[in-house]
Design an enzyme around this catalytic site. Structure first.
Site, mmCIF file in Angstrom:
data_model
loop_
_atom_site.group_PDB
_atom_site.id
_atom_site.type_symbol
_atom_site.label_atom_id
_atom_site.label_comp_id
_atom_site.label_asym_id
_atom_site.label_seq_id
_atom_site.Cartn_x
_atom_site.Cartn_y
_atom_site.Cartn_z
ATOM 1 N N GLU A 75 15.686 -7.733 -3.523
ATOM 2 C CA GLU A 75 15.945 -7.133 -2.213
ATOM 3 C C GLU A 75 14.643 -6.897 -1.427
ATOM 4 O O GLU A 75 14.600 -6.063 -0.515
ATOM 5 C CB GLU A 75 16.748 -5.847 -2.392
ATOM 6 N N HIS A 94 15.230 2.177 -1.958
ATOM 7 C CA HIS A 94 16.590 1.669 -1.789
ATOM 8 C C HIS A 94 17.390 2.011 -3.036
ATOM 9 O O HIS A 94 16.896 1.879 -4.149
ATOM 10 C CB HIS A 94 16.571 0.148 -1.599
ATOM 11 N N HIS A 96 21.787 2.799 -4.611
ATOM 12 C CA HIS A 96 23.241 2.764 -4.416
ATOM 13 C C HIS A 96 23.805 4.135 -4.768
ATOM 14 O O HIS A 96 24.752 4.229 -5.556
ATOM 15 C CB HIS A 96 23.881 1.694 -5.297
ATOM 16 N N TYR A 115 22.720 19.532 11.504
ATOM 17 C CA TYR A 115 21.455 19.261 12.216
ATOM 18 C C TYR A 115 20.448 18.507 11.353
ATOM 19 O O TYR A 115 19.573 17.801 11.858
ATOM 20 C CB TYR A 115 20.845 20.558 12.763
ATOM 21 N N HIS A 158 27.289 -1.455 0.123
ATOM 22 C CA HIS A 158 26.104 -1.686 -0.682
ATOM 23 C C HIS A 158 25.404 -0.374 -1.075
ATOM 24 O O HIS A 158 25.433 -0.009 -2.247
ATOM 25 C CB HIS A 158 25.160 -2.610 0.106
ATOM 26 N N TYR A 211 7.087 20.354 14.450
ATOM 27 C CA TYR A 211 6.752 21.209 13.316
ATOM 28 C C TYR A 211 6.733 20.472 11.988
ATOM 29 O O TYR A 211 6.328 21.021 10.976
ATOM 30 C CB TYR A 211 7.732 22.385 13.221
HETATM 31 ZN ZN LIG Z 1 20.923 -2.833 -3.540
#
Ligand SMILES: [Zn+2]
Length: 219
Positions: A75, A94, A96, A115, A158, A211
């Protein structure tokens, strides 16, 4: 200034934290950090517990991988896109993680239901359209969603991606995205979710910019 060996060791440390943090389901996930004219990324097909610093792979910004290295995570292309498009991004995580992935499997983005959504740099955490893992199309979809200062997104069917100035920031944001996704899933189950309006999210984004992230205490 951190040297290359230290950065390789840090990447391994964070990769090993994916599973105990609950971010990595079934050993999914990959981690990278910007280095010189490219980035260092976890290799494909290796158990992170067994990684040595030399197993971490250097990929140049143009996608070239030098000989006599392991193969980078399949990836790597969306990591490449993140570094190419935003000079202030120094690390990418990254994974899952369960709730982020569950939302992404419905094609939903995370709207301004809380928020803290602003921690990812916008008034929502958007879902990039599906494309096959590892491909250019997915990298393009991710780049389009991250454009304009967004620091995280969901990936349809994904998982999620979180970026930051360094590994600490990117990893913390990945955990935030998963927790926000979990809260939003619960809120959806209870009933109608009340969203904050654009003016309020603009105030929050402005406060976060001025901030900084409140890592220690959050009101
Ligand atoms: Zn992945």
């Amino acid at each position: 200034m951190i040297d290359e060996d230290e950065l390789r060791a840090q990447i391994i440390d964070f990769a090993r934290m994916l599973e105990p943090s609950g971010l990595s389901v079934n050993r999914s996930g990959n981690i990278s950090a910007r280095w010189k004219d490219g980035f260092l990324i976890t290799p494909t097909g290796m158990v992170y517990e067994h990684l040595e610093p030399a197993d971490v792979v250097f990929v140049r910004t143009d996608g070239a991988v030098a000989a006599r290295q392991r193969a980078p995570s399949s990836e790597w292309r969306f990591h490449q896109a993140a570094y190419r498009d935003a000079a202030e991004i120094g690390a990418v995580v990254h994974c899952h993680s369960t709730h982020a992935t569950a939302l992404a499997c419905t094609g939903r983005s995370i709207p301004a239901f809380h928020y803290m959504v602003a921690v990812a740099g916008g008034d929502s955490i958007d879902c990039a359209p599906y494309a096959t893992f590892g491909g250019e199309d997915l990298a393009r979809n991710v780049a389009a969603v991250l454009a304009g200062g967004r620091r995280a997104c969901l990936l349809a069917n994904h998982g999620q991606i979180a970026c930051g100035a360094d590994l600490d920031a990117a990893f913390a944001l990945a955990k935030d995205v998963e927790e926000l996704a979990r809260q939003y899933v619960i809120a959806l189950q209870i009933g109608e979710v009340k969203l904050l309006d654009a003016a309020e999210m603009a105030r929050v984004l402005d406060a976060f910019t001025r901030y900084g992230r409140q890592d220690q205490t959050r009101d």
